[in-house]
Design a protein around this motif. Structure first.
Motif, PDB file in Angstrom:
ATOM      1  N   ALA A 167      11.044 -22.062  39.849  1.00 23.34           N
ATOM      2  CA  ALA A 167      11.999 -23.045  39.336  1.00 23.34           C
ATOM      3  C   ALA A 167      11.442 -23.724  38.082  1.00 23.34           C
ATOM      4  O   ALA A 167      12.160 -23.906  37.090  1.00 23.34           O
ATOM      5  CB  ALA A 167      12.319 -24.082  40.413  1.00 23.34           C
ATOM      6  N   ARG A 168      10.171 -24.079  38.104  1.00 25.11           N
ATOM      7  CA  ARG A 168       9.546 -24.699  36.932  1.00 25.11           C
ATOM      8  C   ARG A 168       9.464 -23.720  35.764  1.00 25.11           C
ATOM      9  O   ARG A 168       9.657 -24.098  34.604  1.00 25.11           O
ATOM     10  CB  ARG A 168       8.151 -25.217  37.280  1.00 25.11           C
ATOM     11  CG  ARG A 168       8.194 -26.441  38.158  1.00 25.11           C
ATOM     12  CD  ARG A 168       6.800 -26.889  38.482  1.00 25.11           C
ATOM     13  NE  ARG A 168       6.826 -28.198  39.105  1.00 25.11           N
ATOM     14  CZ  ARG A 168       5.749 -28.895  39.375  1.00 25.11           C
ATOM     15  NH1 ARG A 168       4.550 -28.426  39.073  1.00 25.11           N
ATOM     16  NH2 ARG A 168       5.847 -30.069  39.944  1.00 25.11           N
ATOM     17  N   ILE A 228      10.226  -7.373  45.759  1.00 20.28           N
ATOM     18  CA  ILE A 228      10.848  -8.505  45.046  1.00 20.28           C
ATOM     19  C   ILE A 228       9.784  -9.290  44.269  1.00 20.28           C
ATOM     20  O   ILE A 228      10.031  -9.725  43.139  1.00 20.28           O
ATOM     21  CB  ILE A 228      11.661  -9.418  45.989  1.00 20.28           C
ATOM     22  CG1 ILE A 228      12.466 -10.449  45.199  1.00 20.28           C
ATOM     23  CG2 ILE A 228      10.790 -10.100  47.011  1.00 20.28           C
ATOM     24  CD1 ILE A 228      13.658  -9.910  44.476  1.00 20.28           C
ATOM     25  N   ASP A 229       8.584  -9.462  44.831  1.00 20.98           N
ATOM     26  CA  ASP A 229       7.514 -10.156  44.097  1.00 20.98           C
ATOM     27  C   ASP A 229       7.177  -9.407  42.819  1.00 20.98           C
ATOM     28  O   ASP A 229       7.052 -10.007  41.747  1.00 20.98           O
ATOM     29  CB  ASP A 229       6.247 -10.297  44.951  1.00 20.98           C
ATOM     30  CG  ASP A 229       6.360 -11.369  46.008  1.00 20.98           C
ATOM     31  OD1 ASP A 229       7.065 -12.364  45.784  1.00 20.98           O
ATOM     32  OD2 ASP A 229       5.721 -11.211  47.061  1.00 20.98           O
ATOM     33  N   ASN A 287       5.472 -18.936  43.844  1.00 22.62           N
ATOM     34  CA  ASN A 287       6.245 -19.473  44.950  1.00 22.62           C
ATOM     35  C   ASN A 287       7.557 -20.008  44.362  1.00 22.62           C
ATOM     36  O   ASN A 287       7.740 -20.005  43.134  1.00 22.62           O
ATOM     37  CB  ASN A 287       5.458 -20.539  45.747  1.00 22.62           C
ATOM     38  CG  ASN A 287       5.137 -21.782  44.941  1.00 22.62           C
ATOM     39  OD1 ASN A 287       5.902 -22.220  44.083  1.00 22.62           O
ATOM     40  ND2 ASN A 287       3.977 -22.372  45.219  1.00 22.62           N
ATOM     41  N   MET A 288       8.468 -20.418  45.191  1.00 29.89           N
ATOM     42  CA  MET A 288       9.796 -20.827  44.717  1.00 29.89           C
ATOM     43  C   MET A 288       9.715 -22.014  43.743  1.00 29.89           C
ATOM     44  O   MET A 288      10.426 -22.053  42.743  1.00 29.89           O
ATOM     45  CB  MET A 288      10.705 -21.174  45.896  1.00 29.89           C
ATOM     46  CG  MET A 288      11.017 -19.979  46.784  1.00 29.89           C
ATOM     47  SD  MET A 288      11.793 -18.605  45.897  1.00 29.89           S
ATOM     48  CE  MET A 288      13.418 -19.247  45.676  1.00 29.89           C
ATOM     49  N   GLU A 300      18.827 -15.058  36.104  1.00 23.62           N
ATOM     50  CA  GLU A 300      18.114 -14.362  35.033  1.00 23.62           C
ATOM     51  C   GLU A 300      16.743 -13.863  35.497  1.00 23.62           C
ATOM     52  O   GLU A 300      16.126 -13.042  34.819  1.00 23.62           O
ATOM     53  CB  GLU A 300      17.947 -15.282  33.819  1.00 23.62           C
ATOM     54  CG  GLU A 300      19.269 -15.646  33.156  1.00 23.62           C
ATOM     55  CD  GLU A 300      19.082 -16.549  31.965  1.00 23.62           C
ATOM     56  OE1 GLU A 300      18.383 -16.139  31.009  1.00 23.62           O
ATOM     57  OE2 GLU A 300      19.620 -17.674  31.995  1.00 23.62           O
ATOM     58  N   ILE A 301      16.282 -14.360  36.643  1.00 23.44           N
ATOM     59  CA  ILE A 301      14.973 -13.984  37.171  1.00 23.44           C
ATOM     60  C   ILE A 301      15.080 -12.860  38.191  1.00 23.44           C
ATOM     61  O   ILE A 301      14.248 -11.955  38.214  1.00 23.44           O
ATOM     62  CB  ILE A 301      14.280 -15.200  37.837  1.00 23.44           C
ATOM     63  CG1 ILE A 301      14.041 -16.305  36.808  1.00 23.44           C
ATOM     64  CG2 ILE A 301      12.971 -14.787  38.511  1.00 23.44           C
ATOM     65  CD1 ILE A 301      13.553 -17.604  37.411  1.00 23.44           C
ATOM     66  N   PHE A 302      16.090 -12.904  39.029  1.00 24.00           N
ATOM     67  CA  PHE A 302      16.202 -11.990  40.163  1.00 24.00           C
ATOM     68  C   PHE A 302      16.996 -10.736  39.821  1.00 24.00           C
ATOM     69  O   PHE A 302      17.834 -10.751  38.927  1.00 24.00           O
ATOM     70  CB  PHE A 302      16.846 -12.713  41.351  1.00 24.00           C
ATOM     71  CG  PHE A 302      15.985 -13.818  41.893  1.00 24.00           C
ATOM     72  CD1 PHE A 302      14.885 -13.532  42.680  1.00 24.00           C
ATOM     73  CD2 PHE A 302      16.268 -15.139  41.593  1.00 24.00           C
ATOM     74  CE1 PHE A 302      14.076 -14.542  43.171  1.00 24.00           C
ATOM     75  CE2 PHE A 302      15.471 -16.161  42.078  1.00 24.00           C
ATOM     76  CZ  PHE A 302      14.367 -15.855  42.869  1.00 24.00           C
TER      77      PHE A 302
END
Length: 137
Positions: free
Chosen positions: A57-58, A4-5, A52-53, A70-72
């Motif tokens: 988010a930023r 996932i990373d 990191n989370m 849109e990221i995952f």
């Protein structure tokens, strides 16, 4: 490396490179509150650095995304820790390029992504397992 990373790092890099106007590493690093060197380490598959989370988010906000979706990946990745073998592709420029179809030009080919065995997971925890195998062209 966590599968996932790897996915998220590559996805955010692609979104950054495709952004309009273009957002370089320096600008994104400033927007998410990390050094440009650290963001470069995150985007370099040879390094263990990762988002990191809070940084994700930023980054989503800085890139003008409408949803974290849109990221995952759409589906759950079946593996946790994986061995990733990459073949680096030569580039004539340091600047990230987008092809005529709007796709970010590849930096590498993925040769394989294989789950770690239980023994390899233990070696990983002890820091005895090599991080990543990279085959230069």
């Amino acid at each position: 490396m966590s599968h996932i990373d790897f996915y998220v790092i590559e996805r955010l890099r692609d979104l950054r490179v495709k952004s309009d106007p273009y957002i370089d590493q320096v600008d994104l690093a400033q927007r998410i509150g990390v050094s440009e060197g650290y963001l470069g380490q995150i985007e370099n598959p040879k390094n263990r650095s990762k988002y990191n989370m809070r940084m994700m988010a930023r980054a989503a906000k800085a890139l003008g995304l409408k949803s974290y979706q849109e990221i995952f990946p759409i589906e759950i990745l079946k593996d946790d820790l994986v061995k990733i073998r990459l073949k680096l592709l030569k580039s004539d420029t340091k600047k990230h390029e987008v092809d005529e179809n709007g796709n970010v030009k590849k930096r590498f080919d993925i040769i394989s992504i294989i789950s770690l065995s239980e023994r390899e997971i233990e070696q990983w925890k002890e820091g005895e397992l090599k991080y990543m195998t990279v085959i230069d062209k």
